[in-house]
Write a protein that holds these residues in place. Sequence first.
Motif, short mmCIF file in Angstrom:
data_model
loop_
_atom_site.label_atom_id
_atom_site.label_comp_id
_atom_site.label_asym_id
_atom_site.label_seq_id
_atom_site.Cartn_x
_atom_site.Cartn_y
_atom_site.Cartn_z
N VAL A 120 39.18 48.21 31.24
CA VAL A 120 39.64 47.95 32.60
C VAL A 120 38.82 48.86 33.52
O VAL A 120 38.87 50.09 33.39
CB VAL A 120 41.14 48.24 32.77
CG1 VAL A 120 41.55 48.09 34.23
CG2 VAL A 120 41.97 47.32 31.87
N VAL A 159 38.89 45.25 38.17
CA VAL A 159 40.00 45.29 39.13
C VAL A 159 39.39 45.26 40.53
O VAL A 159 38.57 46.11 40.87
CB VAL A 159 40.86 46.55 38.94
CG1 VAL A 159 42.02 46.56 39.95
CG2 VAL A 159 41.40 46.61 37.52
N ILE A 207 40.49 40.67 38.19
CA ILE A 207 41.92 40.80 38.46
C ILE A 207 42.11 41.15 39.94
O ILE A 207 41.66 42.19 40.41
CB ILE A 207 42.57 41.87 37.56
CG1 ILE A 207 42.42 41.45 36.09
CG2 ILE A 207 44.04 42.06 37.92
CD1 ILE A 207 42.99 42.42 35.10
N LEU A 229 48.22 43.86 36.20
CA LEU A 229 47.32 44.08 35.07
C LEU A 229 47.99 43.85 33.71
O LEU A 229 47.31 43.54 32.73
CB LEU A 229 46.78 45.51 35.10
CG LEU A 229 45.45 45.73 35.82
CD1 LEU A 229 45.60 45.46 37.32
CD2 LEU A 229 44.94 47.15 35.59
#
Length: 221
Positions: A100, A140, A175, A212
């Motif tokens: 991530v 992200v 995301i 997430l």
Amino acid sequence: MKILLSLLLALAPCFVCMAQTNHMQWNTAIEAFESSDRADPPPQNAVLFIGSSSIEHWKSVAADFPEVKVINRGFGGSELGDSTYFADRIVKPYHPRAIVLYAGDNDLYNGHTPQQVRDAFSAFVSKVRSFDPGVTIAFVSIKPSMARKMLLPKIKQANELVREYASTQKNVAYIDVFTPMLGADGQPQPKWFIEDGLHMNRTGYALWIGLLKPWVDTHGR
């Protein structure tokens, strides 16, 4: 003189970007990670959270995703290229099951273009895939902070370029935390941030956790 001045003004953004390529300014932070790894080896096949201060400040990230093993390797103030530069030291040794990544915020603030943000993320993917071909990666989206409202158009453009790039890649996800963090007026909202208007409070992180968690739980186990 006028010609020289014009050239200097035109090149000014480039000088800003060049100044930010001093990756070794983060070497002390990377050495601290390595020292910690020697003293307490992190788990293999974990979900690696990496990037800038939004990751560094996420001290509760392991507790927030209890269903998976988690490693936090955020270092505040860093750009996307810094995570790529140090990937051999803070990605490769962990053989993460999934990554991530949150970065790009500082890139734009330091004068990089949205296209450069997209290209920097692509370079990160290529670097990581060079030693871990099958690892899944989530970008992200760059958050709409109060402190950087003036960058909102560039943030939107960078996010869209990254989203488009991710859609063409296998096991690369985008995301979206940007849209849920905006108010009904399409502007950044203070409720997600601490007093500096840049770093998130617990309410902001709670929003991120909800967004997430489906991806992390799916790809981290």
